[in-house]
Each structure stands twice: as structure tokens, then as C-alpha cells.
Design an enzyme around this catalytic site. Structure first.
Site, PDB file in Angstrom:
ATOM      1  N   ASP A 160      -0.143   6.970  -3.597  1.00  0.00           N
ATOM      2  CA  ASP A 160      -1.306   6.671  -4.431  1.00  0.00           C
ATOM      3  C   ASP A 160      -1.583   7.761  -5.466  1.00  0.00           C
ATOM      4  OD1 ASP A 160      -1.831   4.248  -3.273  1.00  0.00           O
ATOM      5  OD2 ASP A 160      -3.484   4.944  -2.025  1.00  0.00           O
TER       6      ASP A 160
ATOM      7  N   HIS B 126       0.851  -1.187   0.000  1.00  0.00           N
ATOM      8  CA  HIS B 126       0.000   0.000   0.000  1.00  0.00           C
ATOM      9  C   HIS B 126       0.889   1.239   0.000  1.00  0.00           C
ATOM     10  CE1 HIS B 126      -4.138  -1.302   0.046  1.00  0.00           C
ATOM     11  NE2 HIS B 126      -3.903  -2.178   1.008  1.00  0.00           N
TER      12      HIS B 126
END
Length: 355
Positions: free
Chosen positions: A160, A130
Site C-alpha cells: 500500500d 489487497h
């Protein structure tokens, strides 16, 4: 107005986070983005039906990636597209029969965008991860946080979205430009670990020139100074100060009543920063955030109140620029950047189904 990217067609394989963000940016500015959802997905986001800003301005089609007829339909769509964006682990698209060799054979001008955390190769490529992991490996996470404290991650903005989705949007457009010049498409290998690293280019500049200590909270831009930081105010709210340049620092000293204090004349003396930081903290606790705004707003101090998510859309500057818009009852950031000749259309949350 249709937007700056009118005429661009992108096929998006539905996912979460950076891929949808990249496609949101493209769709915001007029690209036709067709999102391939799994059967049964809701028109706004997914199985739970919640509204998702990242999925705005799309067309959508529900196709089962395990069904040969659906795979054939995808190949037909891709033949007419400029680009695709997929965010699966390396090898998944190949196993589906939709890898770059297949789709570029169907459409030699295709830009094949691959969004992953670790990239298409390297020892960690097949592993899960992540944002927090990608920015950790890039070195970026090490630089965020207070002196002597643990690394503090800036939600999932750096991996992200900045280092992932935004970099993918840039990669798609760069490769489309190349394809329209050369007639040849290509694969865009967009890895968030790479993106997080390149977002730290200025920090690497400072580090390489010996003017950045390899530790948190002791440097010019990481909260190490008294003139570039956030400060709590008397009402428990916060303000931000960024008075780096001498003229801005002089104005800060004037407005805070410190211009005649000889200690604060040592602006760039790193040895003085810890003591000056504590004195500055105490000073800003003497007034409320609104009182400091009354003193500093409209000046070149490089000052702004730290606004909450609920407060930001109502600030006069954001209202004047239309920085936030609303659709279907949800407040969301407006498309950015601004194009004065081909402005973006008003964003819409609900996707348009196609056959």
C-alpha cells in the site's frame, strides 16, 4: 513557509490507502490537493468522522460522480490542475466520462495518476485484491518470516505505502517534471505489485548473484544470522541488532562479553549461524531492554530498542528531530523528507472545504 511543492495543484478522487498516502506526501510539502469526496463525507476522513492522518492538509469538495453537473465541475477543476490521482479499478473512470482521453484533451499537460493493485492491464487487472496479495505475487512476501515458518507480512507497508503511495508520489512528480519540459502530460500506471517488486531490488541482486537462498530466515538480512535480528529481553521487551560490518560486529562482541569466544569469531560462516543465534538469544534474555540500552546506546554497534507506537514519539532522538507532531489531539508522523530551504508547514488534520 509554503513548502517545496508550492504552486502544484492535484485533484484527488477520495479513496483509501495508497492514493491518499501519495496525496498526503504531496500536500505535506505544499501542493494544493483538492480531494473530491462523495456528498455527506466528514471533513476529516469519511462517513464515520474519524480523524485520518492520510487525509491531512487537504482542500475538499463534495461532488456526486453520478451527477452530470458534478462531472462538469470536475472537468473544470482538472483543466487548471497539474495532476489527478484516482484509485478505481480499470475502466471505472472511463465509464464516468473522466478517462485519460477526455481529461488530457481538456488539459494536455495533465498528469493522470492511476493507483491500482494489479495495474491497468494483465489478466488480474480487473480483480480485487489487497496489500497482502500484491506483495505475495511480487515475490516479496516469500522473503519475510522465520526459517521454517510461514510468510509474515509487514502490516501493509510494502504494498500500500512503499510500493503504492510513495511510488505514486514519485511518479506524479516525475511526470510533472516531464510535462513542464515537454508540454505533454501522460498517464502514470502505478501498480502495487510492481512497486513491491522494485522495493525488493537488493534482494533480487543477492539472489541473482547466488548469495541469497530462496527460502525464509536463512539469509543475511532476513533474520538468518545472529548479528542482524531482533531479540527478546528479560522484561519481555525487544531490541534490534544490525552489526554487519566487521568493526560493528567487533564492538558487539566487546559489549556483550563475547570477544574472546572463538565460536563467535565465525561471523560470516552460515553453518555456524543457527547455533550462534540460539546462544545470542539466551544472552539477551539475561538483561532487561533498558539495561541493554545502557550498554549499547551511543555506540556504533547498530543497535536500537524496539519501541511501541506509544513509546516512539517520546524517544529523545525522535523528540530532537520532531519526527512526530500533534494536531487536534492526535500524534502523527511529521512530513518527510526534510527540506532545509523550503520546510513543510505544520500538518493539519481537518480539511478546508471549497465551493
Amino acid at each position: 513557509m509554503a513548502g517545496a511543492l508550492e504552486g502544484l495543484t492535484v485533484i484527488e478522487f477520495a479513496g483509501i490507502g495508497p492514493g491518499p498516502f501519495a496525496c498526503m506526501m504531496l500536500a505535506d510539502h505544499g501542493a494544493r490537493v483538492i480531494r473530491i469526496d462523495r456528498p455527506g463525507a466528514a471533513s476529516r476522513v469519511g462517513d464515520d468522522g474519524q480523524r485520518d492522518i492520510l487525509n491531512r492538509n487537504r482542500q475538499r469538495i463534495a461532488l456526486d460522480l453520478k451527477d452530470p453537473a458534478s462531472l462538469a465541475r470536475i472537468r473544470e477543476l482538472v483543466k487548471e490542475a497539474d495532476a489527478i490521482v484516482e484509485g478505481y479499478r480499470p475502466g471505472v473512470m472511463e465509464r464516468l466520462g473522466l478517462g485519460p482521453d477526455v481529461l488530457l484533451a481538456d488539459n494536455p499537460r495533465l498528469v493522470y495518476g492511476r493507483m491500482t493493485g494489479w495495474g491497468q492491464d494483465g489478466p488480474m487487472a480487473p480483480l480485487a485484491g489487497h496489500d497482502i496479495n500484491y506483495i505475495a505475487l511480487s515475490g516479496a512476501l516469500h522473503t519475510y518470516g522465520e526459517a521454517g515458518g510461514k510468510p509474515q507480512f509487514p502490516v501493509n507497508a510494502v504494498g500500500d505505502f512503499g510500493g503504492g503511495g510513495m511510488l505514486m508520489a514519485f511518479g506524479i512528480m516525475a511526470a510533472v517534471f516531464s510535462a513542464r519540459t515537454t508540454g505533454k502530460g501522460q498517464v502514470v500506471d502505478c501498480a502495487m505489485v510492481d512497486g513491491a517488486a522494485i522495493l525488493s531490488a537488493m534482494t533480487w541482486t543477492f539472489f541473482g548473484n547466488g548469495i541469497w537462498k530462496d527460502e525464509r530466515g536463512v539469509n543475511l538480512l532476513d533474520g538468518g544470522t545472529h548479528f542482524y535480528d531482533t531479540y527478546e529481553t528479560a522484561d519481555g521487551k525487544w531490541i534490534s541488532i544490525g552489526s554487519i560490518e566487521p568493526q560493528f560486529y567487533a564492538l558487539l562482541m566487546e559489549k556483550t562479553g563475547l570477544k574472546d569466544d572463538p565460536d563467535f569469531a565465525r561471523q560470516m560462516d552460515a553453518k555456524a549461524w543457527p547455533d550462534l543465534k540460539q546462544r545470542t538469544k539466551a544472552l539477551f534474555l539475561t538483561k532487561t531492554r533498558d539495561e541493554w540500552c545502557a550498554i549499547m546506546d551511543g555506540t556504533d554497534i547498530c543497535f536500537a530498542p524496539v519501541l511501541s507506537l506509544a513509546e516512539a514519539p517520546g524517544h529523545a532522538h525522535n523528540v530532537a528531530r520532531g519526527t512526530f507532531v500533534k494536531d487536534d489531539g492526535m500524534v502523527m508522523p511529521a512530513p518527510a523528507p526534510r527540506f532545509l530551504g523550503t520546510p513543510a508547514p505544520e500538518p493539519k488534520l481537518v480539511s478546508t472545504p471549497i465551493d
